[in-house]
Design a protein around this motif. Structure first.
Motif, PDB file in Angstrom:
ATOM      1  N   VAL A 149      75.114 -14.038 -78.663  1.00 31.89           N
ATOM      2  CA  VAL A 149      74.294 -15.155 -78.186  1.00 31.89           C
ATOM      3  C   VAL A 149      73.595 -14.849 -76.864  1.00 31.89           C
ATOM      4  N   ARG A 150      74.048 -13.854 -76.167  1.00 30.65           N
ATOM      5  CA  ARG A 150      73.425 -13.507 -74.889  1.00 30.65           C
ATOM      6  C   ARG A 150      72.155 -12.687 -75.080  1.00 30.65           C
ATOM      7  N   ASN A 151      71.879 -12.268 -76.323  1.00 27.44           N
ATOM      8  CA  ASN A 151      70.718 -11.412 -76.607  1.00 27.44           C
ATOM      9  C   ASN A 151      70.672 -10.202 -75.661  1.00 27.44           C
ATOM     10  N   PRO A 152      71.753  -9.438 -75.596  1.00 28.58           N
ATOM     11  CA  PRO A 152      71.796  -8.328 -74.632  1.00 28.58           C
ATOM     12  C   PRO A 152      70.923  -7.160 -75.066  1.00 28.58           C
ATOM     13  N   ASP A 153      70.570  -6.330 -74.098  1.00 24.95           N
ATOM     14  CA  ASP A 153      69.861  -5.082 -74.411  1.00 24.95           C
ATOM     15  C   ASP A 153      70.825  -4.062 -74.993  1.00 24.95           C
ATOM     16  N   VAL A 154      72.093  -4.135 -74.573  1.00 20.39           N
ATOM     17  CA  VAL A 154      73.090  -3.143 -74.995  1.00 20.39           C
ATOM     18  C   VAL A 154      74.415  -3.853 -75.272  1.00 20.39           C
ATOM     19  N   PHE A 155      75.040  -3.509 -76.407  1.00 23.31           N
ATOM     20  CA  PHE A 155      76.395  -3.959 -76.700  1.00 23.31           C
ATOM     21  C   PHE A 155      77.369  -2.859 -76.282  1.00 23.31           C
TER      22      PHE A 155
END
Length: 397
Positions: A149-155
C-alpha cells in the motif's frame, strides 16, 4: 520501481567487518536474492539499503538519489521481515492501512489502496478478520499487503518465509513470484534457503564473510561458480570436492585420474594443486549408462557404497573411494568419499563394490590456494581424451 546501487559500501562494528567493500548494481524491476551462510553480511547489507544501519564507508543510491544519509521513511522502500509483527488488536484492514493512517491519507485513498493490495495478495473478504483467525500464510500476506500500500520504489524482504512450514513456504514462493510479475517492481530478498533463491531470483548475489562472491542468474551460479565457495554453497546436496595435482595428461588424485590437456587452461601448470569438483548428479554407475567408455567420461573408479539416503524422487549414495574403503564415513568425514545421485528404481545396497565414472564435461577445477575457478568442464580440452578403459585396445588409425 527503482535501480539500487551500492558503491564500495563497508560496515564495521569496532573490529568486526560485517560488510566489506560491497559493490551491487540491482536493475530497475529486478528480483535479486542475497544468499549466504549465517553471519555472511546479507541482513546487514539489507539494513544499509533500508536505512536502518548507516554504512561506515561508501554510498547507496536508489534511482538517481543518494540515500546514504537519508532516514528510512524518505528512501521509498518498504520492508517485510521474518517476524510478521502484526498488531493483534487490529483487524486485517487496520494492519494493512496502519502506515497510511499515520501519514494522514484521506479515507477514500486508504480504502482504494487497501482494496488493491488485498486483491493482489488474495485477501479479499478477510479484511475484517483478526490476525489470530488467519493461517501463517495469510498473516504473511497481510504483512506483504502492508508494504504494497505504500507504493514503494523497492521492496526489501528479510527471510519473510523462514517461520512458515515447508509446504507453505513452497506455496508462498509461487505467490511472491506472481506478486513480482504483477507489480513489476524491484525486490531485494534475503534468504539462506537455496530453493527460494534458485526459483525466484533474476539474479543471486552470493555473500561470504561480508564480501560479494558472485552475482549472476541462478543457473550461472550453479553451472559456472566463480570460486569453490560458491560451488559448494549453491546446490543441494553440495558439490563433491577431491584434491589433486596437475600432471602432463590431466589431474591425478589419490584414487583416480582425470585425463585432459592442461595446456588448454592457460592458468594451469604441471605440478599445480587443484580441487576437482563434481556434482552428485554427474557421478554415474557404470552399469546404468549405455556407453561407459564414451570420450566425455573418466576411467572407471572402484568404490564401495556406504550410506544410502532415499529421497523419494532420487537416492543419495555415499561412496567410499578405494583407498578408504576400510574406513567408515563416520570416521573419515567428507574426505575420501563421493556423493552420487541415482534414480529411485536403482538396485543398490550398502557395502557393495561398484564402478562409477564422472562426466568430464561437468568437472570443475579450482585453485587450491585461492579457491578461484580455473575451468568448468574438461571434456573439450584438446590433446587428451578419456584414457582407454581396462581391456580396451586403442585403434591404430
Amino acid at each position: 520501481m527503482a535501480r539500487v546501487t551500492l558503491d564500495h559500501v563497508t560496515k564495521r562494528y569496532e573490529d568486526v567487518v560485517a560488510v566489506n567493500d560491497m559493490n551491487l548494481d540491482i536493475k530497475d524491476g529486478e528480483f535479486v536474492c542475497l544468499v549466504g551462510p549465517s553471519g555472511c553480511g546479507k541482513s546487514t547489507t539489507m539494513e544499509t539499503i533500508a536505512g536502518l544501519t548507516k554504512p561506515t564507508e561508501g554510498t547507496i543510491h536508489i534511482g538517481d538519489t543518494d540515500v546514504t544519509r537519508l532516514p528510512p521513511k524518505d528512501r521509498g522502500v518498504a520492508m517485510v521481515f521474518q517476524n510478521i509483527a502484526l498488531f493483534p488488536h487490529m483487524d486485517v484492514y487496520e494492519n494493512i492501512s496502519f502506515g497510511l493512517r499515520l501519514r494522514n491519507y484521506d479515507k477514500e485513498e486508504i480504502d482504494r489502496r487497501v482494496d488493491e493490495a488485498a486483491d493482489v495478495v488474495q485477501l479479499e473478504g478477510m479484511l475484517d478478520r483478526e490476525p489470530n483467525e488467519l493461517s501463517g500464510g495469510q498473516q504473511q500476506r497481510v504483512a506483504i499487503a502492508r508494504a504494497i500500500v505504500r507504493n514503494p520504489d523497492v521492496f526489501l524482504m528479510d527471510e519473510p518465509l523462514a517461520n512458515l512450514d515447508a509446504k507453505l513456504r513452497v506455496h508462498m514462493r509461487t505467490e511472491l513470484q506472481r506478486l513480482h510479475k504483477e507489480l513489476d517492481t524491484t525486490i531485494i530478498y534475503v534468504t539462506h534457503d537455496q530453493a527460494e533463491a534458485m526459483t525466484m531470483s533474476d539474479r543471486i548475489a552470493v555473500l561470504n564473510a561480508g564480501e560479494l562472491q558472485q552475482i549472476d542468474p541462478p543457473l550461472v551460479c550453479y553451472n559456472e561458480p566463480t570460486n569453490r565457495f560458491v560451488a559448494g554453497f549453491i546446490g543441494s546436496p553440495s558439490m563433491n570436492f577431491v584434491e589433486g595435482n596437475v600432471v602432463e595428461n590431466g589431474v591425478e588424485t589419490d584414487n583416480f585420474e582425470v585425463g585432459f590437456d592442461p595446456a588448454g587452461i592457460p592458468s594451469l601448470a604441471v605440478g599445480d594443486q587443484v580441487s576437482l569438483g563434481i556434482r552428485p548428479e554427474d557421478v554415474y554407475l557404470v552399469d546404468q549408462i549405455e556407453d561407459p567408455d564414451a570420450p566425455h567420461l573418466t576411467d572407471r573408479i572402484d568404490v564401495r557404497t556406504d550410506v544410502l539416503e532415499p529421497m523419494g524422487d532420487e537416492i543419495f549414495v555415499y561412496l567410499l573411494l578405494e583407498e578408504d574403503q576400510e574406513t567408515s564415513m563416520e570416521d573419515q568425514g567428507m574426505a575420501g568419499q563421493l556423493l552420487m545421485s541415482v534414480t529411485p528404481d536403482t538396485e543398490i545396497e550398502g557395502d557393495e563394490d561398484v564402478d562409477v565414472v564422472l562426466d568430464r564435461s561437468k568437472i570443475h577445477l579450482f585453485d587450491t590456494a585461492t579457491g578461484e575457478a580455473l575451468a568448468h568442464g574438461v571434456a573439450d580440452l584438446t590433446g587428451i581424451g578419456s584414457e582407454p578403459a581396462a581391456g580396451e585396445v586403442e585403434s591404430d588409425s
